[in-house]
Write a protein that holds these residues in place. Structure first.
Motif, mmCIF file in Angstrom:
data_model
loop_
_atom_site.group_PDB
_atom_site.id
_atom_site.type_symbol
_atom_site.label_atom_id
_atom_site.label_comp_id
_atom_site.label_asym_id
_atom_site.label_seq_id
_atom_site.Cartn_x
_atom_site.Cartn_y
_atom_site.Cartn_z
ATOM 1 N N ARG A 13 0.926 -1.116 0.134
ATOM 2 C CA ARG A 13 -0.012 0.194 0.175
ATOM 3 C C ARG A 13 0.950 1.074 0.046
ATOM 4 N NH1 ARG A 13 -5.118 -1.344 -0.779
ATOM 5 N NH2 ARG A 13 -5.718 0.557 -0.220
ATOM 6 N N ARG A 14 0.550 2.353 -0.508
ATOM 7 C CA ARG A 14 1.206 3.405 -0.497
ATOM 8 C C ARG A 14 0.675 4.272 0.705
ATOM 9 N NH1 ARG A 14 3.889 6.017 -5.621
ATOM 10 N NH2 ARG A 14 4.544 4.238 -6.571
ATOM 11 N N VAL A 15 1.492 5.129 1.361
ATOM 12 C CA VAL A 15 1.061 5.730 2.471
ATOM 13 C C VAL A 15 0.325 7.237 2.029
ATOM 14 C CG1 VAL A 15 1.669 7.097 4.494
ATOM 15 C CG2 VAL A 15 2.916 4.818 3.646
ATOM 16 N N ASP A 18 2.580 10.435 2.029
ATOM 17 C CA ASP A 18 3.833 10.590 1.549
ATOM 18 C C ASP A 18 3.988 11.623 0.187
ATOM 19 O OD1 ASP A 18 4.852 8.828 3.126
ATOM 20 O OD2 ASP A 18 5.383 7.219 1.687
ATOM 21 N N ARG A 19 2.897 11.503 -0.218
ATOM 22 C CA ARG A 19 2.991 12.498 -1.437
ATOM 23 C C ARG A 19 3.192 13.953 -1.261
ATOM 24 N NH1 ARG A 19 1.001 11.218 -6.651
ATOM 25 N NH2 ARG A 19 0.580 13.184 -7.638
ATOM 26 N N PHE A 21 4.697 14.949 1.112
ATOM 27 C CA PHE A 21 6.113 15.063 1.681
ATOM 28 C C PHE A 21 7.228 15.241 0.338
ATOM 29 C CE2 PHE A 21 4.508 13.267 5.736
ATOM 30 C CZ PHE A 21 4.340 14.319 6.631
ATOM 31 N N VAL A 22 7.047 14.577 -0.346
ATOM 32 C CA VAL A 22 8.036 14.207 -1.664
ATOM 33 C C VAL A 22 7.682 15.228 -2.548
ATOM 34 C CG1 VAL A 22 8.288 11.844 -1.556
ATOM 35 C CG2 VAL A 22 6.468 12.784 -3.219
ATOM 36 N N GLY A 24 7.197 18.615 -1.355
ATOM 37 C CA GLY A 24 7.693 19.771 -0.586
ATOM 38 C C GLY A 24 6.324 20.386 -0.060
ATOM 39 N N PHE A 28 5.718 21.192 9.405
ATOM 40 C CA PHE A 28 6.013 20.820 10.500
ATOM 41 C C PHE A 28 5.829 22.002 11.405
ATOM 42 C CE2 PHE A 28 8.201 18.454 6.988
ATOM 43 C CZ PHE A 28 7.825 17.125 7.605
ATOM 44 N N PHE B 31 10.196 7.323 -3.876
ATOM 45 C CA PHE B 31 10.210 7.467 -2.499
ATOM 46 C C PHE B 31 8.855 6.574 -1.876
ATOM 47 C CE2 PHE B 31 13.968 9.538 -0.401
ATOM 48 C CZ PHE B 31 14.761 9.631 -1.520
ATOM 49 N N CYS B 32 7.790 7.043 -2.501
ATOM 50 C CA CYS B 32 6.507 6.719 -1.987
ATOM 51 C C CYS B 32 6.446 5.045 -2.069
ATOM 52 C CB CYS B 32 5.510 7.353 -2.820
ATOM 53 S SG CYS B 32 5.216 9.082 -2.711
ATOM 54 N N GLU B 33 7.111 4.748 -3.133
ATOM 55 C CA GLU B 33 6.839 3.251 -3.427
ATOM 56 C C GLU B 33 7.795 2.163 -2.353
ATOM 57 O OE1 GLU B 33 6.499 2.219 -7.445
ATOM 58 O OE2 GLU B 33 7.157 -0.040 -7.086
ATOM 59 N N HIS B 35 8.867 3.250 0.756
ATOM 60 C CA HIS B 35 8.522 3.693 1.819
ATOM 61 C C HIS B 35 9.888 4.407 2.166
ATOM 62 C CE1 HIS B 35 4.573 2.180 2.206
ATOM 63 N NE2 HIS B 35 5.198 0.782 1.790
ATOM 64 N N LEU B 37 10.584 7.271 3.282
ATOM 65 C CA LEU B 37 10.117 8.194 4.215
ATOM 66 C C LEU B 37 9.369 7.857 5.285
ATOM 67 C CD1 LEU B 37 7.749 10.714 2.930
ATOM 68 C CD2 LEU B 37 8.646 9.153 1.342
ATOM 69 N N GLN B 38 8.994 8.507 6.270
ATOM 70 C CA GLN B 38 8.197 8.446 7.197
ATOM 71 C C GLN B 38 7.815 9.880 7.730
ATOM 72 O OE1 GLN B 38 8.706 5.672 10.522
ATOM 73 N NE2 GLN B 38 7.233 6.570 11.759
ATOM 74 N N CYS B 39 8.438 10.509 8.526
ATOM 75 C CA CYS B 39 7.933 11.890 8.985
ATOM 76 C C CYS B 39 8.342 12.997 7.934
ATOM 77 C CB CYS B 39 8.649 12.202 9.951
ATOM 78 S SG CYS B 39 10.350 13.246 9.759
ATOM 79 N N GLY B 40 8.994 12.338 6.629
ATOM 80 C CA GLY B 40 9.107 13.390 5.846
ATOM 81 C C GLY B 40 10.066 14.781 5.743
ATOM 82 N N TYR B 41 10.635 14.738 7.013
ATOM 83 C CA TYR B 41 11.372 15.964 7.129
ATOM 84 C C TYR B 41 12.592 15.986 6.468
ATOM 85 C CZ TYR B 41 12.402 20.006 10.312
ATOM 86 O OH TYR B 41 13.030 21.370 10.720
ATOM 87 N N THR B 43 13.078 14.397 3.652
ATOM 88 C CA THR B 43 12.936 13.813 2.414
ATOM 89 C C THR B 43 13.152 14.981 1.142
ATOM 90 O OG1 THR B 43 11.227 12.575 3.317
ATOM 91 C CG2 THR B 43 11.018 12.658 0.983
ATOM 92 N N PRO B 44 12.741 16.269 1.220
ATOM 93 C CA PRO B 44 13.214 16.990 -0.048
ATOM 94 C C PRO B 44 14.812 16.973 -0.051
ATOM 95 C CG PRO B 44 11.686 18.110 1.381
ATOM 96 C CD PRO B 44 11.940 16.929 2.375
ATOM 97 N N ILE B 47 15.792 13.820 -1.839
ATOM 98 C CA ILE B 47 15.252 13.614 -3.133
ATOM 99 C C ILE B 47 16.215 14.806 -4.034
ATOM 100 C CG2 ILE B 47 13.477 14.182 -4.715
ATOM 101 C CD1 ILE B 47 11.482 13.210 -2.801
#
Lengths: 140, 104
Positions: A13-15, A18-19, A21-22, A24, A28, B31-33, B35, B37-41, B43-44, B47
């Motif tokens: 499954r996708r989270v 996540d979308r 966060f990737v 930008g 926070f 990155f989504c596929e 996993h 990342l979790q909190c995403g801090y 991540t930018p 990437i």
């Protein structure tokens, strides 16, 4: 078991979040800039183990823009120990060290100031006297 | 690198790697596929570091990937899935024009 009944079991499954966060679009606590927010900087212990003899906050408090210097004793008097998840009742864990610092980098005091830079500068003006204690470097 | 050192040079931020509104680049998607990342801090930065790596080196080794992201700290993933994401994206970008029956 039928597939539609258990669509999350053993399935990639996708989270959902996540979308953002990737791309930008994350948001926070550090992104929230409310007017008149004060900033905190923390003073850390330079010793692996040390008794805290005294903490002289006067120079830090005298700096313009510095509002408060909090030490471990004052915080401990007002709060309960942190939950550790370990059965170690004789070693209460506290956010700021009380009397004894038990590792290098343990937080000893917190400065509240108008900006983070001011708070960091004020941390350097806190005069802590330590009595270094013996320490162990491994579990044996 | 400190920000003033970039004076006068074009700067791409995470918003700039998205190919179009609502779309994700192969790296963002990977990155989504995996996993990655979790909190995403972090991540930018992860990437963007990966984008810079793949721009110079479309077929990086695991060590190349590790080196490329070594300036960033991630407290969630343990890095393995980030490395996996970058390797997956690199493979997909390289294979973009490969006939589908030859794709892995």
């Amino acid at each position: 078991m039928s597939a539609d009944q258990h669509r999350f079991v053993s399935a990639d499954r996708r989270v959902r979040e996540d979308r953002r966060f990737v791309a930008g679009k994350g948001r926070f606590v550090a992104d929230i800039d409310l007017p008149d927010t004060k900033q905190v900087a923390l003073l850390t212990c330079p010793h692996a183990a040390a008794r805290i003899i005294s903490i002289d906050k006067r120079a830090a408090l005298a700096m313009p823009g510095v509002h408060y210097v909090l030490d471990g004793s004052e915080l401990a008097a007002a709060t309960l120990p942190l939950m550790t998840g370990l059965d170690t009742p004789n070693v209460p864990r506290r956010p700021l060290a009380v009397d004894i610092a038990r590792y290098s980098g343990e937080w000893v005091a917190a400065v509240v100031a108008d900006t983070r830079a001011l708070a960091e500068d004020a941390v350097e003006e806190i005069d802590v006297r330590y009595e270094p204690l013996p320490f162990v470097l491994d579990a044996e | 690198m400190f920000a003033p050192q970039a004076e006068g040079t074009p700067i791409t931020t995470i918003e700039g790697v998205t190919p179009g509104p609502g779309e994700l680049s192969p790296l963002q998607d990977a990155f989504c596929e995996t996993h990655g990342l979790q909190c995403g801090y972090c991540t930018p930065a992860m990437i963007l570091a990966a984008h810079a790596l793949l721009a110079d080196n479309p077929d990086p080794t695991r060590d190349d990937i590790v080196e490329a992201i070594s300036g960033n700290l991630c407290r969630c993933t343990g890095y393995a899935q980030i490395i996996e994401a970058i390797a997956l994206a690199a493979d997909r970008i390289r294979g973009r024009n490969r006939p589908s029956e030859l794709r892995r």
